[in-house]
Design a protein around this motif. Structure first.
Motif, short mmCIF file in Angstrom:
data_model
loop_
_atom_site.label_atom_id
_atom_site.label_comp_id
_atom_site.label_asym_id
_atom_site.label_seq_id
_atom_site.Cartn_x
_atom_site.Cartn_y
_atom_site.Cartn_z
N GLY A 2 0.80 -1.21 0.00
CA GLY A 2 0.00 0.00 0.00
C GLY A 2 0.83 1.26 0.00
O GLY A 2 2.06 1.25 0.07
N LYS A 3 0.15 2.37 -0.05
CA LYS A 3 0.77 3.69 -0.09
C LYS A 3 1.13 4.14 1.32
O LYS A 3 0.33 4.06 2.25
N SER A 4 2.35 4.67 1.48
CA SER A 4 2.83 5.21 2.76
C SER A 4 3.05 6.71 2.61
O SER A 4 3.74 7.15 1.70
N VAL A 5 2.45 7.48 3.53
CA VAL A 5 2.53 8.93 3.45
C VAL A 5 3.15 9.49 4.73
O VAL A 5 2.72 9.15 5.83
N LEU A 6 4.14 10.34 4.56
CA LEU A 6 4.75 11.06 5.66
C LEU A 6 4.09 12.44 5.71
O LEU A 6 4.09 13.16 4.72
N VAL A 7 3.51 12.77 6.87
CA VAL A 7 2.87 14.07 7.07
C VAL A 7 3.73 14.89 8.01
O VAL A 7 4.02 14.47 9.13
N ILE A 8 4.15 16.07 7.54
CA ILE A 8 4.90 17.02 8.36
C ILE A 8 3.99 18.24 8.48
O ILE A 8 3.63 18.84 7.47
N SER A 9 3.60 18.59 9.71
CA SER A 9 2.64 19.69 9.86
C SER A 9 3.05 20.65 10.96
O SER A 9 3.27 20.25 12.10
N THR A 10 3.12 21.93 10.61
CA THR A 10 3.35 22.98 11.61
C THR A 10 2.02 23.63 11.98
O THR A 10 2.00 24.61 12.71
N VAL A 11 0.92 23.07 11.48
CA VAL A 11 -0.41 23.64 11.69
C VAL A 11 -1.22 22.74 12.63
O VAL A 11 -1.33 21.54 12.39
N GLU A 12 -1.77 23.34 13.67
CA GLU A 12 -2.65 22.59 14.57
C GLU A 12 -4.04 22.54 13.95
O GLU A 12 -4.44 23.43 13.24
N GLN A 13 -4.76 21.49 14.25
CA GLN A 13 -6.13 21.30 13.80
C GLN A 13 -6.27 21.45 12.29
O GLN A 13 -7.14 22.14 11.79
N ALA A 14 -5.40 20.76 11.58
CA ALA A 14 -5.43 20.77 10.12
C ALA A 14 -5.98 19.46 9.58
O ALA A 14 -5.85 19.15 8.41
N ASP A 15 -6.63 18.67 10.46
CA ASP A 15 -7.05 17.32 10.13
C ASP A 15 -7.90 17.24 8.86
O ASP A 15 -7.66 16.39 8.01
N ASP A 16 -8.91 18.11 8.76
CA ASP A 16 -9.81 18.04 7.60
C ASP A 16 -9.08 18.27 6.29
O ASP A 16 -9.26 17.54 5.32
N VAL A 17 -8.23 19.27 6.26
CA VAL A 17 -7.47 19.57 5.04
C VAL A 17 -6.47 18.47 4.76
O VAL A 17 -6.35 18.00 3.62
N LEU A 18 -5.78 18.01 5.79
CA LEU A 18 -4.79 16.95 5.59
C LEU A 18 -5.43 15.66 5.11
O LEU A 18 -4.87 14.96 4.27
#
Length: 133
Positions: A2-18
């Protein structure tokens, strides 16, 4: 496999967009660079900021689809956080979520300046997402 995604986020509460950018990933690693702190705290390597970043990473990971293999606080330098994560997580894609420049604080601005400006890091495609608050 399957597909593996690395998420790097400096934004809090970005769940919907991410969630929209992660899609149907099978495995996900979430890294939240420690950028939500004042300059003096940053210079002192403030443990409270690290703990906060870990909580944000865990909360973000819980909201995304797929199996989360790890949710951690990362280096304040976004480029370094990406390279560190790739050392232990074989990503097929990297999603970097940042706030627009006019909403960044000093530490966050310095951290995102180091983010790779090209669209590939170690052969892995990178997608940047600006999320306003």
């Amino acid at each position: 496999m399957g597909k593996s995604v690395l998420v790097i986020s400096t934004v809090e509460q970005a769940d919907d967009v991410l969630r929209a950018h992660v899609g149907e990933a099978d495995t996900i690693k979430v890294v939240v660079p420690v950028v939500r702190q004042g300059v003096l705290d940053w210079l002192a390597n403030d443990q409270e900021a690290v703990d906060h970043a870990e909580r944000v990473a865990e909360r973000t990971a819980e909201e995304l689809s797929g199996e989360t293999v790890d949710a951690v606080a990362g280096e304040p330098d976004v480029g370094l956080a990406i390279r560190d994560a790739l050392a232990t997580f074989p990503a097929d894609e990297i999603v970097v979520a940042v706030r627009p420049e006019d909403e960044e604080g000093f530490v966050e601005s310095s951290a995102t300046d180091s983010a790779p400006q090209h669209r590939l890091v170690e052969g892995v495609p990178v997608r940047f997402v600006a999320i306003g608050g």
